[in-house]
Design an enzyme around this catalytic site. Structure first.
Site, PDB file in Angstrom:
ATOM      1  N   LYS A 132      27.188 -15.040  25.020  1.00  0.00           N
ATOM      2  CA  LYS A 132      28.372 -14.284  24.266  1.00  0.00           C
ATOM      3  C   LYS A 132      28.371 -13.766  25.604  1.00  0.00           C
ATOM      4  O   LYS A 132      29.190 -12.904  26.153  1.00  0.00           O
ATOM      5  CB  LYS A 132      27.451 -12.465  24.008  1.00  0.00           C
ATOM      6  CG  LYS A 132      28.296 -11.634  23.484  1.00  0.00           C
ATOM      7  CD  LYS A 132      28.377 -10.392  22.282  1.00  0.00           C
ATOM      8  CE  LYS A 132      27.131 -10.376  22.976  1.00  0.00           C
ATOM      9  NZ  LYS A 132      25.672  -9.759  21.732  1.00  0.00           N
TER      10      LYS A 132
ATOM     11  N   THR B 205      27.964 -16.047  28.656  1.00  0.00           N
ATOM     12  CA  THR B 205      28.602 -16.696  29.279  1.00  0.00           C
ATOM     13  C   THR B 205      30.206 -16.410  28.558  1.00  0.00           C
ATOM     14  O   THR B 205      30.760 -16.862  29.786  1.00  0.00           O
ATOM     15  CB  THR B 205      27.795 -17.735  28.666  1.00  0.00           C
ATOM     16  OG1 THR B 205      26.765 -18.167  28.657  1.00  0.00           O
ATOM     17  CG2 THR B 205      28.205 -19.538  29.012  1.00  0.00           C
TER      18      THR B 205
ATOM     19  N   ALA C 286      20.141  -2.644  22.478  1.00  0.00           N
ATOM     20  CA  ALA C 286      21.279  -2.119  22.072  1.00  0.00           C
ATOM     21  C   ALA C 286      20.888  -1.831  20.321  1.00  0.00           C
ATOM     22  O   ALA C 286      21.288  -1.562  19.590  1.00  0.00           O
ATOM     23  CB  ALA C 286      22.091  -3.823  21.895  1.00  0.00           C
TER      24      ALA C 286
ATOM     25  N   PHE D 217      23.986  -7.615  20.628  1.00  0.00           N
ATOM     26  CA  PHE D 217      23.962  -7.505  19.345  1.00  0.00           C
ATOM     27  C   PHE D 217      25.068  -8.372  18.728  1.00  0.00           C
ATOM     28  O   PHE D 217      26.485  -8.629  19.352  1.00  0.00           O
ATOM     29  CB  PHE D 217      23.247  -6.726  18.399  1.00  0.00           C
ATOM     30  CG  PHE D 217      21.931  -6.657  18.785  1.00  0.00           C
ATOM     31  CD1 PHE D 217      20.635  -8.229  19.415  1.00  0.00           C
ATOM     32  CD2 PHE D 217      20.823  -6.000  18.626  1.00  0.00           C
ATOM     33  CE1 PHE D 217      19.390  -7.944  19.663  1.00  0.00           C
ATOM     34  CE2 PHE D 217      20.225  -5.615  19.063  1.00  0.00           C
ATOM     35  CZ  PHE D 217      19.120  -6.558  19.696  1.00  0.00           C
TER      36      PHE D 217
ATOM     37  N   PHE E  83      29.068 -25.824  22.826  1.00  0.00           N
ATOM     38  CA  PHE E  83      28.396 -26.183  22.709  1.00  0.00           C
ATOM     39  C   PHE E  83      28.332 -28.418  22.729  1.00  0.00           C
ATOM     40  O   PHE E  83      28.932 -28.772  22.060  1.00  0.00           O
ATOM     41  CB  PHE E  83      26.928 -26.123  21.733  1.00  0.00           C
ATOM     42  CG  PHE E  83      26.638 -25.280  22.479  1.00  0.00           C
ATOM     43  CD1 PHE E  83      27.074 -23.211  22.127  1.00  0.00           C
ATOM     44  CD2 PHE E  83      24.968 -24.353  22.602  1.00  0.00           C
ATOM     45  CE1 PHE E  83      26.823 -22.556  22.616  1.00  0.00           C
ATOM     46  CE2 PHE E  83      24.596 -23.906  22.616  1.00  0.00           C
ATOM     47  CZ  PHE E  83      25.361 -22.196  22.689  1.00  0.00           C
TER      48      PHE E  83
ATOM     49  N   TRP F  80      30.999 -23.086  29.075  1.00  0.00           N
ATOM     50  CA  TRP F  80      29.275 -22.695  30.308  1.00  0.00           C
ATOM     51  C   TRP F  80      29.277 -23.918  31.189  1.00  0.00           C
ATOM     52  O   TRP F  80      29.505 -24.196  31.752  1.00  0.00           O
ATOM     53  CB  TRP F  80      28.633 -23.223  28.444  1.00  0.00           C
ATOM     54  CG  TRP F  80      26.871 -23.096  28.872  1.00  0.00           C
ATOM     55  CD1 TRP F  80      26.323 -22.391  29.258  1.00  0.00           C
ATOM     56  CD2 TRP F  80      26.238 -24.331  29.772  1.00  0.00           C
ATOM     57  NE1 TRP F  80      24.567 -22.921  29.334  1.00  0.00           N
ATOM     58  CE2 TRP F  80      24.487 -24.054  30.145  1.00  0.00           C
ATOM     59  CE3 TRP F  80      26.255 -26.036  30.428  1.00  0.00           C
ATOM     60  CZ2 TRP F  80      23.782 -24.634  30.431  1.00  0.00           C
ATOM     61  CZ3 TRP F  80      25.902 -26.499  30.916  1.00  0.00           C
ATOM     62  CH2 TRP F  80      24.331 -26.322  31.222  1.00  0.00           C
TER      63      TRP F  80
END
Lengths: 555, 555
Positions: B69, B71, B271, B299, B379, B407
């Protein structure tokens, strides 16, 4: 005006003006706001010049009337600068706990202060918080090791390493942790110290550089196995992480006095449980940058100066060039038997009686091969006849002395000129410095030497516990470490009510605590406070921020 | 390369270049080293322009596979800057405890990071240490008040305010303090939380300015008298001292992304026990300086986004312009029933099953009048057919979506361009924002509303303790506060094993904790951790400093 008001009205200069004037290259300066900076010693040019002379400011036995040692340190440095010397101050950082309690700040007073007073007395550049974090990370890692299988066989009953907070919190002195069942750790008795009493703080202040810091952190003994084998941080393998947590804090902090003299304020070990002076790195950095470094050591000369000369000067391998012993008319009177409430009336005879305390401190320093200069820190209540009498008495005893009005005048005025001249003269005299005892002497005999030579005790009595600890120290090969005696600061003896220069007493050693990372054996005599409490009316009740963001109620 | 290596190889610019480019006047910038600065919001020009739009980055229910998140937050902002927008990031500060434990840092990853990664993840500018110090000063002042006569009649059994440390230390969860006899305080059962779980942290993050900070600190309820009258910090009279301790920490910290986008990293409430987003002051400052502010909430959207929209947006009185929900192929597969060890094999059907989790989060956000954009955080292991399927599914459901390779590319590459374009389009659409519940609704019904509308529960079951607390809340006039539900982040339910979009369950409320300074009622469901523990092999074992002073072993 209060110290805070004087500090706020002072013309504080951007810190780069101070660092430029001190010859610090810009790349070595890390700003923390406008008036504070960290200095990276690795980025200073190693020009190979002679390191500056060290002037140690110590004091007679303190009294509740206050002696103004930091004020004299700042005032002396300002006066030396006024005399054209290239000078730098090296001071300890204040501890937040006492600031919120009753002590107030530790940045000098009147017109002899380091600035910004409020920021230095609060979080400053975060060094103590980093030390607290490293200390408590280690404590958590120890308890976690036990919880996760205890491969090292740590005996939970024999963990000596404590958690710390930079707060006066008596309710944390004795606690039980790890309650709540198998998922919540292993129950054991424990306690918290104040951050400045921690071995991590002592290690921080004695380390020469990052590598030495890692070595010393690794050397900390945190407890032992069930068969009494000592266990170190290196056994846990976390000395690298602790070093990382202290990587930035270890850089000295540059600030300025009201008169614009540069000051490195860095580290702050307790003067009872530790050696009580600023970091070796700061002192060394200051010596690299200036011809004269004025520094101080906590409590009276029997505690602070002895530790400075036997522990710090040995660890950092230097000889001080001069020693100043701060005295006040008020403190002399109290050592002469006058109560704190009766100090206003002039009383030369009481002053005369009190000089026995000052005289023993002077003669003690001479045993290290140094000739101290007495600084009579002037208060507005002092009578001229009292000041004159003390100066005359010093002359008759062959002691160099000067009255210093540095609280009221600071570096802007001539109040410290005579003191500065006497100190410069002392620096010109040859010094034949020697430590009081060799490291080869057994710990027991080191204690006897200090008790006899410095405190004036007839002898030393070791408790049964202390004798067991002495045997352990020998067995573990720690007998060649110097000793760091924890004793009341109010008396040469371990009885705080014995003022003046008591004789015919015995020093009672209750316990010995090896600090193998710091590299000394703490010797506890009498009751030693490692976690202070708050008073009934804490200073915090007066503190606030005004509408412009200024601090209110700092003393 | 590791995140730390990427961060170290990045060309980090002097922070004044970042602040100048962001239009921050130099007098508002307080440097902390070369690459960090505190910004004084009071010294920014109040030019009366329209505050920037807020883009909230939230996520589907997190899984152990990680969703990235932060990132995505960094990558989206970099991509918006690449598209020519005047953008600023607002993020939480990382907590040191998890960094030393197992979580690693919280500064993004790959080429979407904020710098300097190591300094931000360690002590940063000392804000958390200041919060820890203020918190523990208050705790000491409470116990001292009892010790010194207890004029307020504090019931030591009913003190709810705990000490904190920024460390993972399970052995401090349940402790007994004040042992050792009458001079060592009053014995009582107590416990430590991690700093980010403290009410002082929540107060810090919700305060509008110093005056509001003082008000909220004064409003903290720390316990009650023997006859159950609540007691606040104002009753003790120390809200001013606590404000002073937080005076400098409250200024937002400016850093930069690898691509040079300005980021305010400030505050870090948990959180679970708190609202989980950066400080209101930082968000407001960013809105003053930029046209678009990208921020995140902790979260999944059921927890972080709900609290952001019902607590923070209400306290700060703004409507978000757009919401992004981060999803990953890996998380979709885990919600579709695939084990973490089996994620490598392409499995479109599992992805399809997992979309029920994502879909509920999307529909939930729509209930606030907002149309979320789904960001599929790419990813290297993702199969193209899986990515294509998700985008097609989003289209079929009428959901805006884009794959983001932030990323691997960061702001230097086009990996986030499509996401940025979709977010810009979302910002152009009109928003009809409404909180989920009005404050006038009784606390019990607020909980029922969230459980039904957001979690999808059939009903709510209150424990006997929770029912007693509800009665106290009504009696004390706290019924109009918003609720901050502490629930597992892994499931919409309070059972972490119920993945996907479970139905037919009951939410179990164990306890309610009024946080009258923060201004919300914490609602505990299931087991809530307020002090984490360390794992068997803590990350600290790998950490060190290399010969050049660089951090080693940070993740």
């Amino acid at each position: 005006m209060s110290d805070l008001e004087i500090a706020r009205n002072a013309a504080v200069r951007p810190i780069e003006e101070i660092s430029d004037a001190a010859g610090i290259p810009r790349e070595a300066v890390e700003f923390h706001g406008r008036f504070k900076a960290k200095i990276d010693p690795r980025l200073l040019s190693a020009d190979g010049g002679t390191p500056g002379s060290v002037v140690l400011v110590s004091a007679m036995s303190p009294t509740p009337a206050g002696e103004g040692k930091s004020t004299c340190t700042v005032g002396l440095a300002d006066s030396l600068a006024r005399a054209g010397q290239r000078v730098m101050i090296a001071l300890r950082e204040p501890s937040l706990g006492p600031v919120l309690g009753m002590k107030g700040g530790a940045t000098g007073g009147g017109y002899s202060q380091v600035l910004p007073m409020d920021e230095i007395n609060l979080h400053f550049t975060g060094d103590f918080h980093a030390i607290t974090a490293a200390n408590n990370a280690l404590a958590a890692l120890i308890d976690n090791h036990i919880h996760q299988g205890n491969a090292l066989g740590v005996d939970p009953r024999r963990i000596t390493f404590k958690r710390v907070l930079d707060v006066n919190d008596r309710a944390l002195r004795e606690v039980v942790i790890g309650l709540g069942g198998p998922t919540e750790g292993t129950p054991r008795q424990d306690g918290f110290d104040i951050t400045v009493a921690s071995e991590v703080m002592a290690v921080f202040c004695l380390a020469q550089d990052l590598d030495d810091l890692r070595e010393r952190l690794g050397d900390i003994t945190f407890g032992s196995t069930y068969d009494r084998t000592p266990l170190t941080v290196r056994d846990l393998g976390v000395e690298g992480a602790l070093t990382l947590l202290l990587r930035d804090a270890i850089k000295p902090n540059l600030v300025q006095t009201i008169a614009g003299t540069p000051a490195l304020v860095h580290g702050g070990p307790f003067a009872n449980i530790a050696h009580g002076c600023n970091s070796v790195i700061a002192t060394r950095t200051a010596r690299q940058l200036a011809d004269i470094v004025v520094t101080e050591a906590g409590f009276g000369a029997d505690l602070g100066a002895e530790k400075f000369l036997d522990i710090k000067a040995r660890a950092a391998d230097f000889a001080p060039g001069a020693v100043v012993i701060v005295a006040t008319i008020r403190a002399l009177k109290m050592h002469g038997g006058i109560a704190k409430t009766e100090l206003a009336a002039p009383d030369v005879e009481a002053v005369a009686r009190g000089t026995e305390n000052l005289l023993r401190h002077v003669r003690n320093i001479e045993k290290f091969g140094l000739s101290p200069v007495v600084a009579v820190n002037q208060f507005g209540t002092d009578a001229q006849e009292e000041l004159d009498w003390v100066l005359e008495w010093c002359r008759s005893e062959g002691i160099e002395a000067a009255v210093a009005d540095v609280w009221g005048q600071g570096g802007g005025g001539p109040g410290g000129d005579e003191l500065a001249a006497k100190v410069l003269a002392a620096l010109d005299r040859p010094v034949d410095f020697a430590h009081l005892y060799p490291l080869e002497l057994p710990v027991e005999d080191k204690i006897r030497t200090i008790a006899r030579e410095i405190y004036g005790a007839d002898g030393v009595e070791f408790s049964a516990l202390a004798l067991r600890r002495l045997a352990e120290i020998r067995a573990n090969g720690w007998d060649n470490l110097p000793v760091c005696i924890a004793k009341t600061q109010y008396s040469f003896s371990d009885d705080p009510t014995l003022l003046g220069a008591p004789t015919g007493f015995t020093l009672h050693v209750r316990e010995l605590i090896p600090k193998t990372g710091a590299g000394f054996i703490v010797v506890k005599t009498g009751a030693v406070m490692t976690m202070p409490g708050l008073p009934k009316e804490p200073a915090a009740l007066q503190m606030d921020v005004d509408a412009d963001g200024n601090a209110v109620g700092l003393f």
